[in-house]
Scaffold this motif. Sequence first.
Motif, PDB file in Angstrom:
ATOM      1  N   LYS A 179       2.245 -14.667 -40.904  1.00 53.36           N
ATOM      2  CA  LYS A 179       3.169 -14.035 -39.954  1.00 53.36           C
ATOM      3  C   LYS A 179       3.742 -12.734 -40.523  1.00 53.36           C
ATOM      4  O   LYS A 179       3.875 -11.746 -39.800  1.00 53.36           O
ATOM      5  CB  LYS A 179       4.306 -15.001 -39.609  1.00 53.36           C
ATOM      6  N   GLN A 180       4.073 -12.772 -41.835  1.00 52.08           N
ATOM      7  CA  GLN A 180       4.582 -11.531 -42.458  1.00 52.08           C
ATOM      8  C   GLN A 180       3.537 -10.428 -42.379  1.00 52.08           C
ATOM      9  O   GLN A 180       3.832  -9.299 -42.000  1.00 52.08           O
ATOM     10  CB  GLN A 180       4.886 -11.766 -43.939  1.00 52.08           C
ATOM     11  N   TRP A 181       2.325 -10.755 -42.769  1.00 46.69           N
ATOM     12  CA  TRP A 181       1.270  -9.736 -42.773  1.00 46.69           C
ATOM     13  C   TRP A 181       1.013  -9.217 -41.359  1.00 46.69           C
ATOM     14  O   TRP A 181       0.861  -8.030 -41.138  1.00 46.69           O
ATOM     15  CB  TRP A 181      -0.037 -10.303 -43.376  1.00 46.69           C
ATOM     16  N   LEU A 182       1.008 -10.156 -40.396  1.00 47.28           N
ATOM     17  CA  LEU A 182       0.748  -9.753 -39.002  1.00 47.28           C
ATOM     18  C   LEU A 182       1.795  -8.777 -38.493  1.00 47.28           C
ATOM     19  O   LEU A 182       1.479  -7.872 -37.702  1.00 47.28           O
ATOM     20  CB  LEU A 182       0.752 -10.982 -38.087  1.00 47.28           C
ATOM     21  N   SER A 183       3.055  -8.977 -38.931  1.00 45.26           N
ATOM     22  CA  SER A 183       4.121  -8.118 -38.401  1.00 45.26           C
ATOM     23  C   SER A 183       4.011  -6.713 -38.990  1.00 45.26           C
ATOM     24  O   SER A 183       4.674  -5.791 -38.520  1.00 45.26           O
ATOM     25  CB  SER A 183       5.491  -8.731 -38.704  1.00 45.26           C
ATOM     26  N   ALA A 184       3.172  -6.546 -40.020  1.00 44.30           N
ATOM     27  CA  ALA A 184       3.072  -5.231 -40.677  1.00 44.30           C
ATOM     28  C   ALA A 184       1.863  -4.409 -40.225  1.00 44.30           C
ATOM     29  O   ALA A 184       1.711  -3.265 -40.635  1.00 44.30           O
ATOM     30  CB  ALA A 184       3.034  -5.431 -42.201  1.00 44.30           C
ATOM     31  N   ILE A 185       1.005  -4.974 -39.371  1.00 42.97           N
ATOM     32  CA  ILE A 185      -0.197  -4.203 -38.994  1.00 42.97           C
ATOM     33  C   ILE A 185       0.122  -3.192 -37.900  1.00 42.97           C
ATOM     34  O   ILE A 185       1.068  -3.353 -37.130  1.00 42.97           O
ATOM     35  CB  ILE A 185      -1.379  -5.118 -38.549  1.00 42.97           C
ATOM     36  N   ASP A 186      -0.666  -2.127 -37.854  1.00 43.61           N
ATOM     37  CA  ASP A 186      -0.502  -1.131 -36.793  1.00 43.61           C
ATOM     38  C   ASP A 186      -1.839  -0.896 -36.089  1.00 43.61           C
ATOM     39  O   ASP A 186      -2.831  -1.542 -36.414  1.00 43.61           O
ATOM     40  CB  ASP A 186       0.063   0.175 -37.359  1.00 43.61           C
ATOM     41  N   ALA A 187      -1.816   0.011 -35.119  1.00 45.90           N
ATOM     42  CA  ALA A 187      -3.026   0.246 -34.331  1.00 45.90           C
ATOM     43  C   ALA A 187      -3.616   1.616 -34.631  1.00 45.90           C
ATOM     44  O   ALA A 187      -4.223   2.264 -33.781  1.00 45.90           O
ATOM     45  CB  ALA A 187      -2.707   0.116 -32.847  1.00 45.90           C
ATOM     46  N   GLY A 192      -7.750   2.034 -31.624  1.00 43.56           N
ATOM     47  CA  GLY A 192      -6.358   1.941 -31.200  1.00 43.56           C
ATOM     48  C   GLY A 192      -5.927   0.501 -30.971  1.00 43.56           C
ATOM     49  O   GLY A 192      -5.108   0.215 -30.107  1.00 43.56           O
ATOM     50  N   GLU A 193      -6.486  -0.425 -31.759  1.00 44.56           N
ATOM     51  CA  GLU A 193      -6.172  -1.846 -31.597  1.00 44.56           C
ATOM     52  C   GLU A 193      -5.465  -2.393 -32.836  1.00 44.56           C
ATOM     53  O   GLU A 193      -5.562  -1.821 -33.925  1.00 44.56           O
ATOM     54  CB  GLU A 193      -7.473  -2.651 -31.403  1.00 44.56           C
TER      55      GLU A 193
END
Length: 455
Positions: A179-187, A192-193
């Motif tokens: 969850k921590q890692w997921l909250s840090a990803i960008d597009a 653009g995903e």
Amino acid sequence: MALHVVILAAGKGTRMRSDRPKVLHEIAGKPMLHYVIETARALDAAQIHVVYGHGGDQVRAASAHYPVNWVEQAQQKGTGHAVQQVAPHIPDDATVLVLYGDVPLTQVQTLQSLIDAAAAGHLGLLTAILDDAGSYGRILRDADNSVVAIVEYRDATAEQRAIREINTGMLAAPAGRLKQWLSAIDADNAQGEYYLTDIIGLAAADGAEVVTSHPQHAWEGDGVNSRQDQARLERIYQGLLAEALLADGVTIADPARIDIRGSLACGQDVFIDVNTVFLGEVTLGDGVTVGPNTIIDGCRVAAGTHIRENCVLERSVIGENCTIGPFSRVRPESDLAARVHLGNFVELKKARVAEGTKINHLSYVGDAIVGRDVNIGAGTITCNYDGANKHLTEIGDDVFVGSDTQLVAPVKVGRGVTIGAGTTVTRDIPDDLLCISRVPQQHIEGWQRPRKKRR
Ligand code: UD1
Ligand code: CA
């Protein structure tokens, strides 16, 4: 530690060129998504979450019989975004395994090693080494051979594209860290995903160990993006089913020419000829032979029965030592006892036929109960339908039905009756009689056949 499986199934599958959502396209007659759900169930998951979006109503309706948690991803913003939708449904102390609805053939043992890595606090990643790595994401390793990131094909440099180790997409991780890692990803990438694959770089930077494993068989990681992929996987899967039957002692004339779209259980010394299709649940007893070009759908066939060429058998029970075909059609809810013979162009529907009865040529027997040792002559028809309702024909033991007889139902033929050829039976016949309704034969003397006029 509780296992939560997340299955990504929201994508459209544009390259299938279909109205049907991709994950409902079938391998061996079963939607791909159902294979994945069944694999997840075999892993004893505490909960299975399916991320749906495209064609969601259809996907849910087709899968309503599985106890899964449906999580909507209204807009498909990438695989990372898809897993983000499920995050609130997963407790932090769980282990998460991510599977793909369009990768149907992954084996339970293969996934177990990912789960074990995650349970030990690592990130488990399923990778494969391919000769042609195509457009899969590439695995980047450092000088110590540790995984440091995944780069998507579209974002990769020429040098990175030359890497042959690819991401199958399947991974497992401790829920809290995921969850921590997921909250840090960008597009911030070519499509653009929000890429799920970006968590690998974040995990590595975070000091987490990325533990990779390979599937035992290359096809376990194969996804279906096109009809070509689907056809290829179908052949692989049919090959596996045929192999398993051969290993069980079944003789298959050509393992490339049998199709099983359901389950086929065989006794000893079964022989299956070419171009045979098995649908639903089929059981073949010891010594059964199945001739070429035959379709068997949801039938139980008892020991010693020979099904000859070009037969179609549906949802029926066939007793021991019967001979069926060539060219017989047995429609649903028929029940044949032992030693029944059905011959060419014989159609049965909802017919119960007792031991030793023969229906050898050109007959229709529908909505009927036929006794033992009955002989039904060529061209006999049960007239079971009056245009509105279906009616029953009952034929007693030891009856002899002459050729070209019509039995107008509802009607009962007593035991031991003989019916003369060409008879139309409209009333019940008592036991042991001869029944005949034939128009008496006439002889016209001196009859002149009409002749063509000469011009
Ligand atoms: C993905 C991986 C790639 C890997 C490949 C293996 C990413 C960014 N890339 O690429 O590294 O080599 O799988 O097959 O993850 N989906 C959703 N919601 C979305 C997007 C996708 O549910 O917003 C689902 C799709 O229905 C599909 C799966 O996720 O089942 C994979 O998506 P897809 O677009 O096919 O990813 P790939 O480009 O194949
Ligand atoms: Ca894909």
